[in-house]
Enzyme design. Structure first.
Site, short mmCIF file in Angstrom:
data_model
loop_
_atom_site.label_atom_id
_atom_site.label_comp_id
_atom_site.label_asym_id
_atom_site.label_seq_id
_atom_site.Cartn_x
_atom_site.Cartn_y
_atom_site.Cartn_z
N HIS A 2 23.80 -46.42 -3.46
CA HIS A 2 22.83 -46.59 -4.54
C HIS A 2 21.98 -47.81 -4.17
O HIS A 2 22.26 -48.93 -4.60
CB HIS A 2 23.52 -46.81 -5.88
CG HIS A 2 24.33 -45.64 -6.35
ND1 HIS A 2 25.49 -45.25 -5.74
CD2 HIS A 2 24.13 -44.77 -7.37
CE1 HIS A 2 25.97 -44.18 -6.36
NE2 HIS A 2 25.16 -43.87 -7.36
N SER A 45 20.79 -55.17 -1.87
CA SER A 45 21.85 -54.97 -0.88
C SER A 45 21.32 -54.40 0.45
O SER A 45 21.80 -54.81 1.52
CB SER A 45 22.97 -54.08 -1.45
OG SER A 45 22.45 -52.89 -2.00
N GLU A 57 18.96 -43.44 -2.05
CA GLU A 57 18.41 -43.73 -3.39
C GLU A 57 17.87 -42.42 -3.97
O GLU A 57 17.23 -41.65 -3.27
CB GLU A 57 17.31 -44.80 -3.27
CG GLU A 57 16.51 -45.07 -4.52
CD GLU A 57 17.34 -45.50 -5.74
OE1 GLU A 57 18.21 -46.37 -5.61
OE2 GLU A 57 17.11 -44.94 -6.83
N ASP A 114 21.77 -37.79 -3.66
CA ASP A 114 22.81 -38.30 -4.55
C ASP A 114 23.78 -39.13 -3.72
O ASP A 114 24.41 -38.63 -2.79
CB ASP A 114 23.53 -37.11 -5.20
CG ASP A 114 24.68 -37.56 -6.07
OD1 ASP A 114 24.82 -38.77 -6.30
OD2 ASP A 114 25.47 -36.70 -6.50
N GLY A 115 23.89 -40.40 -4.06
CA GLY A 115 24.71 -41.32 -3.28
C GLY A 115 26.18 -40.93 -3.22
O GLY A 115 26.84 -41.09 -2.19
N ASP A 156 27.20 -48.82 -5.76
CA ASP A 156 26.64 -49.70 -6.79
C ASP A 156 25.81 -48.88 -7.79
O ASP A 156 24.59 -49.06 -7.89
CB ASP A 156 25.78 -50.76 -6.07
CG ASP A 156 25.18 -51.77 -7.02
OD1 ASP A 156 25.66 -51.90 -8.15
OD2 ASP A 156 24.21 -52.43 -6.61
N1 SAM Z 1 22.54 -51.72 -4.62
C1 SAM Z 1 21.27 -52.26 -5.07
C2 SAM Z 1 21.25 -53.74 -4.77
O1 SAM Z 1 22.31 -54.39 -4.75
O2 SAM Z 1 20.16 -54.25 -4.55
C3 SAM Z 1 21.02 -52.01 -6.54
C4 SAM Z 1 21.28 -50.63 -7.00
S1 SAM Z 1 20.98 -50.34 -8.68
C5 SAM Z 1 22.29 -51.13 -9.48
C6 SAM Z 1 21.42 -48.64 -8.82
C7 SAM Z 1 20.42 -47.69 -8.16
O3 SAM Z 1 21.02 -46.39 -8.10
C8 SAM Z 1 19.13 -47.51 -8.93
O4 SAM Z 1 18.06 -47.81 -8.06
C9 SAM Z 1 19.10 -46.02 -9.31
O5 SAM Z 1 17.81 -45.44 -9.24
C10 SAM Z 1 19.99 -45.41 -8.26
N2 SAM Z 1 20.68 -44.15 -8.60
C11 SAM Z 1 21.09 -43.67 -9.81
N3 SAM Z 1 21.82 -42.56 -9.67
C12 SAM Z 1 21.91 -42.32 -8.33
C13 SAM Z 1 22.59 -41.34 -7.54
N4 SAM Z 1 23.32 -40.37 -8.11
N5 SAM Z 1 22.49 -41.42 -6.20
C14 SAM Z 1 21.76 -42.41 -5.61
N6 SAM Z 1 21.10 -43.36 -6.30
C15 SAM Z 1 21.18 -43.32 -7.64
#
Ligand code: SAM
Length: 281
Positions: A42, A101, A119, A144-145, A165
């Site tokens: 994520h 991250s 993402e 999807d992560g 995350d």
């Molecule tokens: N890891 C990043 C950092 O530390 O800078 C921050 C991530 S943020 C908390 C969560 C991210 O997950 C958001 O940008 C959101 O759009 C994305 N997201 C939500 N559901 C997701 C999924 N199923 N798969 C991948 N990304 C997703």
């Protein structure tokens, strides 16, 4: 559905904790010359402008990275983390940008290391892709992560870190984390998995921990930093990292630096920290 935007929260106390743990794990992987794989399930957009409309609206970074930025007495580990953020700010005195991250990873990766940043958000993904388009050893994907643990593990390097995350805006995210870990661990039991979690309602945190315990996976370390005691009011009071197969130094490193972090990030004196094993070896 995807309403969470990390730009509102970039550089807050939760990011500080998460990115210090991420940096320490990567440093440990780099003690060997052999390359490793880094999967960020994520990823967000990669880096954040702190003077943006979103960031200024909440100004969460003022009670996070900004409280470390000018400190002269930082413990070495925290100094190395602040130095990474300084690199992104062109070494300058002014704190304008914060590294997500993916950017932390990109500043640290060596030629022989490889990374994949995932993402899902339709507006955030193009920004992520654009930031890393010229890096040889970094790929990005809109997907999807959670699925990537199944799809990309085990890595050919046979060593690596998976950072999970999610925004937890959907309640299912808690269950999806545990399911993804089970799938990943089945394929890559020696990998390091670092899962971020918020403490909004303590019950939810207890549940994810219970579910992880029930998987039978050993060597799970919990690291938490609270800015306020638990509460049933709205809002995040603490956040933590659950690390599976942590490098052996991580426990003592975090025990050493968390008192400093709590003191400096929470001058109001309402903070606390803990480092404990959910399941030992
Ligand atoms: N890891 C990043 C950092 O530390 O800078 C921050 C991530 S943020 C908390 C969560 C991210 O997950 C958001 O940008 C959101 O759009 C994305 N997201 C939500 N559901 C997701 C999924 N199923 N798969 C991948 N990304 C997703």
């Amino acid at each position: 559905m995807l309403s969470y935007r990390h730009s509102f929260h970039a550089g807050n106390h939760a990011d500080v904790l998460k990115h210090i743990v991420q940096m320490l794990i990567i440093e440990n992987l780099q003690q060997k010359d052999k390359g490793f794989y880094y999967l960020d399930t994520h990823a967000g957009v990669g880096k954040y402008r702190l003077l943006s409309e979103e960031s200024e609206k909440t100004a969460e970074y003022l009670a996070g990275i900004a409280r470390l930025w000018q400190q002269k007495d930082l413990p070495e580990e925290i100094q190395r983390y602040v130095n990474l953020i300084k690199k992104l700010n062109y070494g300058g005195k002014e704190l304008r940008y914060y590294a997500g991250s993916p950017f932390i990873a990109s500043l640290m990766l060596r030629e022989q290391d490889r990374a994949l940043f995932i993402e899902l958000h339709p507006a955030d993904y193009p920004l992520l892709r654009n930031t890393f388009k010229d890096y040889q050893n970094i790929s990005t994907k809109r997907d999807d992560g959670f699925q990537q643990l199944k799809a990309t593990l085990p890595p050919k390097e046979r060593r690596g870190l998976v950072l999970i995350d999610p925004p937890y805006e959907l309640k299912e995210d808690y269950d999806l984390v545990v399911r993804a870990i089970v799938e990943g661990y089945k394929r890559f039991a020696t990998g390091i998995y670092a899962i971020w979690y918020p403490v909004v309602l303590r019950q939810q945190t207890k549940r994810i921990i219970k579910c992880l315990e029930a998987t039978g996976i050993r060597k799970i370390l919990q690291i938490e930093l609270a800015v306020r005691p638990d509460s049933d009011q709205r809002g995040m009071t603490a956040s933590g990292m659950i690390v599976i197969n942590p490098p052996w130094q991580l426990e003592s490193q975090m025990k050493q630096i968390l008192p400093y972090l709590v003191k400096t990030l929470v001058p109001e004196n309402t903070g606390s920290w803990k480092v404990s094993w959910i399941t030992p070896e």
